[in-house]
Design a protein around this motif. Structure first.
Motif, short mmCIF file in Angstrom:
data_model
loop_
_atom_site.label_atom_id
_atom_site.label_comp_id
_atom_site.label_asym_id
_atom_site.label_seq_id
_atom_site.Cartn_x
_atom_site.Cartn_y
_atom_site.Cartn_z
N THR B 3 4.25 6.01 -1.37
CA THR B 3 4.55 7.31 -0.74
C THR B 3 5.22 8.21 -1.76
OG1 THR B 3 6.65 6.42 0.05
CG2 THR B 3 4.82 6.41 1.61
N ASN B 4 4.87 9.49 -1.72
CA ASN B 4 5.41 10.44 -2.67
C ASN B 4 5.64 11.77 -1.96
OD1 ASN B 4 6.17 11.61 -5.06
ND2 ASN B 4 4.07 11.99 -5.74
N HIS B 5 6.87 12.24 -1.96
CA HIS B 5 7.21 13.50 -1.27
C HIS B 5 6.69 13.51 0.17
CE1 HIS B 5 8.85 15.28 -4.86
NE2 HIS B 5 7.74 14.97 -5.50
N HIS B 6 6.92 12.40 0.86
CA HIS B 6 6.52 12.29 2.27
C HIS B 6 5.02 12.38 2.48
CE1 HIS B 6 10.82 13.62 2.54
NE2 HIS B 6 10.82 12.50 3.22
N THR B 7 4.25 11.97 1.48
CA THR B 7 2.80 11.91 1.65
C THR B 7 2.32 10.56 1.13
OG1 THR B 7 2.28 12.80 -0.53
CG2 THR B 7 2.55 14.40 1.26
N VAL B 8 1.15 10.17 1.61
CA VAL B 8 0.52 8.94 1.09
C VAL B 8 -1.00 9.13 1.17
CG1 VAL B 8 0.63 7.76 3.35
CG2 VAL B 8 0.49 6.40 1.26
N SER B 11 -6.34 6.05 0.84
CA SER B 11 -6.83 4.89 0.07
C SER B 11 -5.69 3.89 -0.18
CB SER B 11 -7.44 5.34 -1.25
OG SER B 11 -6.52 6.15 -1.94
N ASP B 12 -4.50 4.42 -0.45
CA ASP B 12 -3.34 3.53 -0.64
C ASP B 12 -2.96 2.84 0.67
OD1 ASP B 12 -3.03 3.94 -3.33
OD2 ASP B 12 -1.65 5.64 -3.10
N LEU B 13 -3.06 3.61 1.74
CA LEU B 13 -2.74 3.03 3.04
C LEU B 13 -3.70 1.89 3.37
CD1 LEU B 13 -1.13 3.09 5.70
CD2 LEU B 13 -2.66 4.86 6.52
N ARG B 14 -4.97 2.10 3.01
CA ARG B 14 -5.98 1.08 3.30
C ARG B 14 -5.75 -0.17 2.44
NH1 ARG B 14 -10.37 3.94 1.99
NH2 ARG B 14 -10.38 5.11 3.92
N LYS B 15 -5.52 0.07 1.15
CA LYS B 15 -5.43 -1.07 0.21
C LYS B 15 -4.06 -1.76 0.27
CE LYS B 15 -8.33 1.23 -3.16
NZ LYS B 15 -8.16 2.07 -4.33
N HIS B 16 -3.01 -1.01 0.57
CA HIS B 16 -1.65 -1.57 0.49
C HIS B 16 -0.90 -1.35 1.79
CE1 HIS B 16 -2.46 -1.81 -3.83
NE2 HIS B 16 -2.87 -0.56 -3.76
N THR B 17 -1.55 -1.67 2.88
CA THR B 17 -0.98 -1.38 4.21
C THR B 17 0.44 -1.90 4.37
OG1 THR B 17 -3.22 -1.57 5.02
CG2 THR B 17 -1.50 -1.46 6.68
N THR B 18 0.66 -3.14 4.01
CA THR B 18 1.98 -3.75 4.21
C THR B 18 3.06 -3.01 3.44
OG1 THR B 18 0.88 -5.87 4.42
CG2 THR B 18 3.26 -5.94 4.14
N GLU B 19 2.76 -2.71 2.17
CA GLU B 19 3.75 -2.04 1.33
C GLU B 19 4.04 -0.63 1.85
OE1 GLU B 19 1.08 -3.62 0.30
OE2 GLU B 19 1.52 -4.88 -1.43
N ILE B 21 3.73 0.46 4.92
CA ILE B 21 4.52 0.34 6.16
C ILE B 21 5.99 0.10 5.82
CG2 ILE B 21 4.97 -1.15 8.16
CD1 ILE B 21 1.93 -1.37 8.50
N GLU B 22 6.23 -0.76 4.84
CA GLU B 22 7.62 -1.03 4.46
C GLU B 22 8.31 0.24 3.94
OE1 GLU B 22 7.60 -4.29 1.71
OE2 GLU B 22 7.10 -5.71 3.30
N GLU B 23 7.59 1.03 3.13
CA GLU B 23 8.17 2.26 2.60
C GLU B 23 8.45 3.27 3.71
OE1 GLU B 23 5.87 3.89 -0.66
OE2 GLU B 23 5.80 1.92 -1.63
N VAL B 24 7.47 3.43 4.60
CA VAL B 24 7.62 4.42 5.69
C VAL B 24 8.77 4.01 6.60
CG1 VAL B 24 6.49 5.43 7.73
CG2 VAL B 24 5.23 5.17 5.59
N GLU B 25 8.90 2.71 6.81
CA GLU B 25 9.96 2.20 7.68
C GLU B 25 11.35 2.58 7.14
OE1 GLU B 25 9.41 -1.97 8.23
OE2 GLU B 25 10.09 -1.87 10.30
N GLU B 26 11.45 2.62 5.82
CA GLU B 26 12.75 2.93 5.21
C GLU B 26 13.04 4.43 5.15
OE1 GLU B 26 12.76 1.06 1.41
OE2 GLU B 26 12.63 -0.94 2.30
N MET B 27 12.00 5.26 5.38
CA MET B 27 12.19 6.71 5.24
C MET B 27 12.71 7.33 6.52
SD MET B 27 8.88 7.49 2.95
CE MET B 27 9.36 9.05 2.30
N GLU B 28 13.43 8.44 6.34
CA GLU B 28 14.06 9.11 7.49
C GLU B 28 13.17 10.23 8.03
OE1 GLU B 28 17.16 8.45 8.96
OE2 GLU B 28 17.06 6.64 7.77
#
Lengths: 148, 101
Positions: B3-8, B11-19, B21-28
């Motif tokens: 994730t970068n500046h609140h965007t993703v 393709s990254d979401l598809r390939k790295h779903t778990t990672e 999700i972990e990043e989004v979970e930590e964001m406010e």
């Protein structure tokens, strides 16, 4: 639709907690108006800190201070109290505008926040209101309540 | 870091779903998913979703029966009131700010 915003001073937040204070009753009316008109209050982080410090100084009750902190955070979570961090963007704006105001740093931060967000500054401190009013709309809650 | 500046990117979401999700979970804040440079959907942590749910800016009377947030300031509980006489809030704040008047 953009929400209407007001920058508020610590005096506005604290007056209602002191029943013998001159502004106690009007302070409540101010908060009721904020709720009724769905206004968002803007608070620089330094003003948040001052609010906690002054409340503790006059009350000397750590638990009450912690509760006040928690309620301000809760208000922030409700999205009706916006906290302004003093980060690089603010610093740049501060550097460009602080000479407009002959005020102590905390007061300057409040006035510059109002200038930056183009919204009124509300304070019970008449000297702050008078000095800030040269470059931002600065009024007391009492004056604010007179307007419909 | 996907994730970068609140965007993703989708393709990254598809390939790295778990990672992701972990990043989004930590964001406010919510995160916008872009596909072919266009915003498509917004994802957010459950915590952020709870905060944004309709009704959060209505009166806040929690399970404990007490008022919170703005309603707390309108009607502060008795134990939060400073009942000492002679306190002038503006003077106290000006003293803290270094004014000598």
């Amino acid at each position: 639709m953009t929400k209407k915003t007001l920058v508020v001073d610590a005096s506005v937040l604290l007056a209602h907690f002191v029943p013998h204070e001159n502004h106690h009753d009007l302070a409540r009316q101010f908060f009721e108006r904020v709720k009724h008109q769905k206004l968002t209050l803007i608070l620089p982080v330094i003003t948040f800190c001052e609010t906690l410090q002054v409340y503790f100084r006059i009350f000397q009750n750590r638990n009450a201070g912690d509760r006040l902190f928690q309620e301000m955070i809760d208000w922030n979570i409700q999205k009706n109290l916006r906290l302004i961090n003093l980060e690089a963007g603010f610093l740049t704006y501060f550097a460009a505008h602080h000479t407009l105001f002959a005020l102590k740093t905390s007061d300057s931060i409040l006035a510059i926040t109002a200038h930056r967000f183009k919204c009124p500054l509300i304070s019970w401190d008449k000297q702050l209101v008078q000095n800030a009013a040269k470059h931002v709309r600065a009024i007391t809650p009492e004056e604010f309540l007179k307007k419909k | 870091m996907y994730t970068n500046h609140h965007t993703v990117k989708v393709s990254d979401l598809r390939k790295h779903t778990t990672e992701v999700i972990e990043e989004v979970e930590e964001m406010e804040e919510p995160v916008t998913v872009f596909s072919h440079s266009k915003p498509k959907i917004v994802i957010m942590s459950f915590k952020v979703f709870q905060r944004m749910k309709p009704g959060r800016d209505k009166e806040e009377t929690a399970d404990d029966g007490e008022k919170h947030g703005l309603d707390f300031f309108i009607d502060p509980p008795e134990e939060m009131l400073v009942k000492k006489k002679g306190i002038d809030i503006v003077k106290e704040i000006r003293k803290l700010r270094g004014y000598t008047d």
